[in-house]
Design a protein around this motif. Sequence first.
Motif, PDB file in Angstrom:
ATOM      1  N   GLU A 131       5.972   4.785 -14.691  1.00 21.14           N
ATOM      2  CA  GLU A 131       5.340   4.013 -15.757  1.00 21.14           C
ATOM      3  C   GLU A 131       3.861   3.854 -15.431  1.00 21.14           C
ATOM      4  O   GLU A 131       3.449   2.896 -14.778  1.00 21.14           O
ATOM      5  CB  GLU A 131       6.028   2.656 -15.900  1.00 21.14           C
ATOM      6  CG  GLU A 131       7.478   2.764 -16.343  1.00 21.14           C
ATOM      7  CD  GLU A 131       8.086   1.395 -16.614  1.00 21.14           C
ATOM      8  OE1 GLU A 131       7.323   0.407 -16.638  1.00 21.14           O
ATOM      9  OE2 GLU A 131       9.311   1.325 -16.805  1.00 21.14           O
ATOM     10  N   VAL A 155       1.909  -3.756 -12.117  1.00 21.87           N
ATOM     11  CA  VAL A 155       3.049  -4.232 -11.341  1.00 21.87           C
ATOM     12  C   VAL A 155       4.133  -3.154 -11.375  1.00 21.87           C
ATOM     13  O   VAL A 155       4.571  -2.715 -12.446  1.00 21.87           O
ATOM     14  CB  VAL A 155       3.582  -5.562 -11.891  1.00 21.87           C
ATOM     15  CG1 VAL A 155       4.823  -6.001 -11.116  1.00 21.87           C
ATOM     16  CG2 VAL A 155       2.504  -6.631 -11.820  1.00 21.87           C
ATOM     17  N   SER A 156       4.572  -2.713 -10.201  1.00 17.38           N
ATOM     18  CA  SER A 156       5.595  -1.687 -10.121  1.00 17.38           C
ATOM     19  C   SER A 156       6.929  -2.247 -10.610  1.00 17.38           C
ATOM     20  O   SER A 156       7.363  -3.319 -10.167  1.00 17.38           O
ATOM     21  CB  SER A 156       5.734  -1.195  -8.677  1.00 17.38           C
ATOM     22  OG  SER A 156       6.852  -0.351  -8.548  1.00 17.38           O
ATOM     23  N   PRO A 157       7.615  -1.555 -11.529  1.00 17.25           N
ATOM     24  CA  PRO A 157       8.899  -2.062 -12.029  1.00 17.25           C
ATOM     25  C   PRO A 157       9.994  -2.009 -10.965  1.00 17.25           C
ATOM     26  O   PRO A 157      10.984  -2.719 -11.076  1.00 17.25           O
ATOM     27  CB  PRO A 157       9.203  -1.119 -13.200  1.00 17.25           C
ATOM     28  CG  PRO A 157       8.452   0.127 -12.884  1.00 17.25           C
ATOM     29  CD  PRO A 157       7.207  -0.292 -12.193  1.00 17.25           C
ATOM     30  N   THR A 158       9.834  -1.171  -9.936  1.00 14.71           N
ATOM     31  CA  THR A 158      10.890  -1.046  -8.923  1.00 14.71           C
ATOM     32  C   THR A 158      10.708  -2.028  -7.787  1.00 14.71           C
ATOM     33  O   THR A 158      11.666  -2.617  -7.304  1.00 14.71           O
ATOM     34  CB  THR A 158      10.907   0.386  -8.368  1.00 14.71           C
ATOM     35  OG1 THR A 158       9.616   0.690  -7.828  1.00 14.71           O
ATOM     36  CG2 THR A 158      11.261   1.383  -9.466  1.00 14.71           C
ATOM     37  N   SER A 159       9.457  -2.250  -7.346  1.00 14.96           N
ATOM     38  CA  SER A 159       9.226  -3.125  -6.194  1.00 14.96           C
ATOM     39  C   SER A 159       8.595  -4.457  -6.551  1.00 14.96           C
ATOM     40  O   SER A 159       8.468  -5.327  -5.702  1.00 14.96           O
ATOM     41  CB  SER A 159       8.319  -2.416  -5.185  1.00 14.96           C
ATOM     42  OG  SER A 159       7.054  -2.132  -5.771  1.00 14.96           O
ATOM     43  N   SER A 160       8.154  -4.637  -7.831  1.00 16.02           N
ATOM     44  CA  SER A 160       7.513  -5.870  -8.314  1.00 16.02           C
ATOM     45  C   SER A 160       6.230  -6.192  -7.551  1.00 16.02           C
ATOM     46  O   SER A 160       5.820  -7.344  -7.468  1.00 16.02           O
ATOM     47  CB  SER A 160       8.489  -7.055  -8.215  1.00 16.02           C
ATOM     48  OG  SER A 160       9.628  -6.830  -9.010  1.00 16.02           O
ATOM     49  N   GLU A 161       5.598  -5.209  -6.960  1.00 12.97           N
ATOM     50  CA  GLU A 161       4.319  -5.417  -6.292  1.00 12.97           C
ATOM     51  C   GLU A 161       3.230  -4.709  -7.062  1.00 12.97           C
ATOM     52  O   GLU A 161       3.486  -3.765  -7.815  1.00 12.97           O
ATOM     53  CB  GLU A 161       4.369  -4.884  -4.857  1.00 12.97           C
ATOM     54  CG  GLU A 161       4.693  -3.417  -4.757  1.00 12.97           C
ATOM     55  CD  GLU A 161       4.787  -2.944  -3.318  1.00 12.97           C
ATOM     56  OE1 GLU A 161       4.321  -3.676  -2.436  1.00 12.97           O
ATOM     57  OE2 GLU A 161       5.306  -1.841  -3.089  1.00 12.97           O
ATOM     58  N   ARG A 162       2.008  -5.199  -6.894  1.00 10.22           N
ATOM     59  CA  ARG A 162       0.888  -4.577  -7.612  1.00 10.22           C
ATOM     60  C   ARG A 162       0.531  -3.263  -6.924  1.00 10.22           C
ATOM     61  O   ARG A 162       0.418  -3.200  -5.698  1.00 10.22           O
ATOM     62  CB  ARG A 162      -0.323  -5.517  -7.605  1.00 10.22           C
ATOM     63  CG  ARG A 162      -0.107  -6.762  -8.450  1.00 10.22           C
ATOM     64  CD  ARG A 162      -1.273  -7.704  -8.354  1.00 10.22           C
ATOM     65  NE  ARG A 162      -2.502  -7.138  -8.897  1.00 10.22           N
ATOM     66  CZ  ARG A 162      -2.821  -7.104 -10.188  1.00 10.22           C
ATOM     67  NH1 ARG A 162      -1.968  -7.591 -11.076  1.00 10.22           N
ATOM     68  NH2 ARG A 162      -3.953  -6.589 -10.601  1.00 10.22           N
ATOM     69  N   GLU A 225      -5.426 -11.520  -8.435  1.00 13.11           N
ATOM     70  CA  GLU A 225      -4.345 -10.954  -9.232  1.00 13.11           C
ATOM     71  C   GLU A 225      -4.788 -10.523 -10.623  1.00 13.11           C
ATOM     72  O   GLU A 225      -3.997 -10.018 -11.397  1.00 13.11           O
ATOM     73  CB  GLU A 225      -3.206 -11.988  -9.365  1.00 13.11           C
ATOM     74  CG  GLU A 225      -2.570 -12.354  -8.031  1.00 13.11           C
ATOM     75  CD  GLU A 225      -1.883 -11.166  -7.390  1.00 13.11           C
ATOM     76  OE1 GLU A 225      -1.496 -10.233  -8.122  1.00 13.11           O
ATOM     77  OE2 GLU A 225      -1.744 -11.152  -6.160  1.00 13.11           O
TER      78      GLU A 225
END
Length: 555
Positions: A131, A155-162, A225
């Motif tokens: 994505e 924000v990564s959809p798999t790890s929820s980190e930026r 952020e």
Amino acid sequence: MKPTPGRRLHLITWGVVAALLAGLAVAVAVLLWHTRADALDVAEARVTRFAAGAEAGMNRTLLSFDVLLAHTEELLALRARDRAGLDVAAADTLLRGVARQNLLLRYVALLDARGAVLASSASTGELDGVELPEGFLAAALAPAVATLSVSQPVVSPTSSERVLYMARQLRMGDGTPLLVVAQVPTEALVAVLMQGLEVPDMEVTLERTQGVLLLGVEAPQGTVERQERAAPALQEGSADDGVHAWQASARLSGKPAMVVARPLIYPDLWATVSLPRDAALAGWRQEALTVLFGALLFAATVVAAGSVVAQYLRRMHSARRVVARSKATLDQALEAMVSGFVLLDAQRCVVQWNLRFEEMFPWLVSTIGEGVPFRRVLETTVHYHLPGASAEEKRAWVEERLQQQCTPRGGVEQLLPNGHYVQITERATADGGVVIIYHDVTDLRLATAEVEHLAFYDQLTGLPNRRLLLDQLGDASASAVRTGTHGAVLFIDLDHFKTLNDTLGHEIGDYLLQQVARRLESGVRVGDIVARLGGDEFVLLLAGLATEAERAPEQ
């Protein structure tokens, strides 16, 4: 009406006090101004050095990403095949190898022009799609010449980190455009941008030219952020030289700050470092308060001293008329009041003495008096001057001192039991008497010894310097010839001392030289000489070695 002499002295005293206070105010203002400018200069140099390090670190990191992604085209042999000929399983394995070559990468994926994943380094089923930020796929495929493209943080959809996406164009043998994409967590790039240091008062960013924030670290250190912020476009370097350089706005907080912006090797990317002016001057403010407190305390002391002096001058003016009528003998004694003095008549009996004389020779307080023969004073003094001498030696010393008074022609130096040196000067008076002046020259002797020490010893290490070494080398050579013994001269310098000075500072370099001096002194015999020629060069002079040429090197 003309002021009286007492009134004139009063006005002069307070005029001097006012001048001192004005000078103190000017001196404090100049000192604070210069120390403030120095603090800003030091902070500016610090920001510049940090910005250069951030620029170099980000350039190396981005270049490593670019080289790694560009290498995938050759690694997958894309130019030699079309899309139908792509072995997905083999490509996944190769991409996993690529991802393992850089610990900052989460994964590497190969996408077609529509964004579909053709191959990736992720485990099977772990990555269904990539994505990318809106418009990034088209922007990364748009340049005519393949180059590294950096996305906006998402924000990564798999790890929820930026994360940021690094992408580079590739082409297959049939001309089909592809995009190799690597996912990089922003926290991993923070360590690169901050160079592994904790700098709580600096704001560091990775931006685009128009002020779009990709990555920011704000004091106290924490990742910003926000994806974007309104900021002026960047220009290379910093603001104008001088104080006006501190009128820029910090890239994150917007506070007045020193801002240094460095363009990276990839277009439209900048590394910036901002140091708010308040943070740069925090230490200076503490120093300024200390200086101001000290100045106020000194000013109060000056005013108090002025008051005391004014009262003293009034009393002195009242007493001056009495002093003017005093005897000529008393005037002569008062002129030597800073030193001890004794006045003798023609029969060498005591006429007058001062308190300073009693302070220098306290054992004579009970002996000296008006009309006392000076021989008796000397007979009491000799017991303290020559405590271990015989009676005959003490009698000879007294006679010699009395004989010197017959033809006074210079000074005699005497060492007191308390360690002070007194210069005794005797002058004949018009009536045949003698005025004896006792002047404490201890400070002069100490100053002379200090000058001699500065001339022959190294100020930093306390070792003999080149001049003293050459003198002692000549003495050692003469002694070796006379006694038939051997000697040795060892030259020692420190490897990489300049590097130490340049990296850790001159204070650490000076400390190292002092420690080397102490260790060299502790490693030689009593009588051997350790000297410093200058810089990081030391010399050991070993004298009195064996007479046999074979044993001397062993010693």
